[in-house]
Design an enzyme around this catalytic site. Structure first.
Site, PDB file in Angstrom:
ATOM      1  N   HIS A 140      25.363  85.568 112.059  1.00  0.00           N
ATOM      2  CA  HIS A 140      24.857  85.873 113.208  1.00  0.00           C
ATOM      3  C   HIS A 140      26.858  87.085 113.680  1.00  0.00           C
ATOM      4  CE1 HIS A 140      27.798  81.927 114.539  1.00  0.00           C
ATOM      5  NE2 HIS A 140      28.401  82.730 114.699  1.00  0.00           N
ATOM      6  N   ASP A 159      20.814  80.812 110.068  1.00  0.00           N
ATOM      7  CA  ASP A 159      22.033  81.630 110.546  1.00  0.00           C
ATOM      8  C   ASP A 159      23.331  81.334 109.111  1.00  0.00           C
ATOM      9  OD1 ASP A 159      23.607  82.595 111.784  1.00  0.00           O
ATOM     10  OD2 ASP A 159      24.535  81.595 113.215  1.00  0.00           O
ATOM     11  N   SER A 191      33.727  80.572 113.125  1.00  0.00           N
ATOM     12  CA  SER A 191      32.315  80.672 113.143  1.00  0.00           C
ATOM     13  C   SER A 191      32.162  81.758 111.215  1.00  0.00           C
ATOM     14  CB  SER A 191      31.771  81.845 113.863  1.00  0.00           C
ATOM     15  OG  SER A 191      31.395  81.286 114.796  1.00  0.00           O
TER      16      SER A 191
END
Length: 472
Positions: free
Chosen positions: A121, A151, A227
């Site tokens: 993402h 992911d 992230s």
């Protein structure tokens, strides 16, 4: 005057002698009795260990932080989207100017050649990718591959010198309560290190059946921008890729979640070797074993995964796993809940052999299961993934034939007919569909023109109602 003083002294002395004689010879002795209770105090287990920690025994994060910050990078992506049409564009027939959006996140260098692991993402829909190292050097990055389900994405940069990197640790050996560091770039603040402990393992936060996640949960502070960054142990070994937070504000308030390093490593190795992710499948449908479910099934409660169905032609079926078995262990991994099972299987590939310990009728046995590929018992057809019905499913719902929709991306069929996961396709063009082999034959017959050649579709919805649609 002297006579008065003498008289006073003689009177005082006489009083003292009289009082003393009374106390000694005439006053009765009063005995005070104290009653003792014979009740035994309650016992509570008590540790005799001194709870004041010696500062020399406190965890030292310095070395782990020093080894990690130089290998964690700042990832920037530029995504381009078409701008909204303005009134002027409508009048003059002009095209709106493209809009550029900058996204940021973190990444981890995993070898000296410049391969970088991050979240999917973080780089999704990027037109341009750049990576900034801790020494402020910036490089253009190439996307090697990505996997939406886990992911995880893999990038590559070209540098003149060998780059610092973090080595993979074994996330299966990570323990609840173990100290960890989260390293990343929250809010564009580069090289930020936070500490916490592992709060839980095999955590699922999706809430979606069939899309089970298996995160490492930690209370190390993680915020937007973290992230794709590193979760490392006190040895500086990579045990997770920071991926998500749970928060009502969008910032850190308690817990964060990381993809275990064993899963992340397997994904990037597959991307490098095969160009895509090779998913091994055990071939069962089931769920976490609970006391309520045990009562319903009239069996003793036990931790593990209850096997509800065994997929036809799967490795589990061939190895002899049966419905109502309870899976207790995979290789050397204890299985308490379904997330333990799915997390471990995600580290495996088709044709890998897994030793599955099951409990059946009060006894345990170990079966060697050769993991299947999803292609062995599923087929992709008009943007749907279809699979065979199990014999137990047919018997329970009194359905003789058909194939089930496992996943679908066919928006037209969903919008117009409601066909989604769980529907059963029973016929196409008056041809009975008994298995995925029948679907494969249709694909071979019509090739790329299959959509134009479907004139009739028969199916069963989730309410077990039979439907028939004719396309004109």
């Amino acid at each position: 005057m002297k006579k008065i003083v003498s008289l006073v002294l003689i009177s005082a002395l006489g009083g003292v002698l009289t009082l003393g004689a009374y106390k000694l010879f005439l006053e009765k002795e009063n005995t005070v009795v104290v009653e003792s209770s014979q009740t035994t105090p309650a016992f509570f287990p008590t540790s005799n260990i001194n709870t004041l920690f010696n500062t020399t025994e406190a965890p030292d994060f310095v070395k782990a932080a020093e080894n990690t910050v130089n290998a964690v990078v700042h990832v920037k992506n530029v995504a381009v989207s078409s701008g909204q049409m303005s009134l002027q564009d409508y009048f003059f027939g002009t095209t709106p100017s493209p809009q550029y959006r900058l996204g940021t996140g973190s990444g981890v260098i995993i070898n000296a050649d410049g391969y970088i692991i991050t979240n999917n993402h973080v780089i999704k829909n990027a037109q341009k990718l750049s990576v900034t190292l801790n020494n402020n050097k910036t490089y253009e990055a190439e996307l090697i591959g990505a996997d939406d389900k886990t992911d995880i994405a893999l990038l590559k940069i070209e540098a003149d010198d060998d780059l610092p990197f973090v080595t993979f640790g074994d996330s299966d050996n990570a323990k609840i309560g173990e100290w960890v560091l989260a390293v990343g770039n929250p809010f564009n603040l580069t090289s930020t290190v936070t500490a916490g402990i592992i709060s839980a393992k095999s955590r699922d936060i999706s809430g979606k059946p069939g899309q089970t996640q298996s995160f490492i949960q930690t209370d190390a502070a993680v915020n937007p921008g973290n992230s794709g960054g590193a979760l490392v142990n006190t040895n500086g070994e990579l045990i997770g890729i920071n991926t998500a937070i749970t928060s009502q504000t969008g910032s850190y308030i308690g817990y964060s979640f990381a993809v275990p390093s064993n899963i992340a490593r397997k994904v990037v190795e597959d991307i490098m070797e095969y160009g895509n992710v090779q998913n091994g499948v055990l071939g069962i449908r089931g769920g976490t074993f609970t006391s309520e479910f045990a009562e319903k099934e009239n069996i003793d409660y036990s931790e593990g995964v209850f096997v509800d169905e065994v997929i036809k032609n799967s490795g589990a079926e061939k190895a002899g796993i049966k419905p109502k078995d309870i899976i207790k262990r995979l290789d050397n991994i204890e299985i308490s809940k379904f997330e333990d099972l799915s997390g471990y299987i995600k580290t495996k590939r088709p044709n890998d052999v897994v030793h599955v310990e099951v409990e059946r009728n009060g006894t345990r046995k170990t079966l060697k299961v050769k993991l299947s590929s999803t292609d062995a018992f599923t087929v992709n057809f008009i943007k749907m993934e279809l699979q065979d019905l199990t014999d137990s499913f047919k018997e329970e719902y009194d359905i003789e034939y058909g194939v089930m929709v496992k996943e679908t991306n066919n928006k037209w069929l969903y919008s117009n007919l409601g066909i989604t996961e769980g529907y059963i396709i029973t016929g196409i063009n008056d041809t009975k569909i008994e298995s995925i082999e029948d679907i494969t034959k249709l694909k071979d017959e019509y090739g790329d023109d299959i959509l134009d050649n479907i004139k009739k579709l028969e199916y069963i919805n989730r309410r077990l109602e039979r439907k028939e649609v004719i396309f004109r």
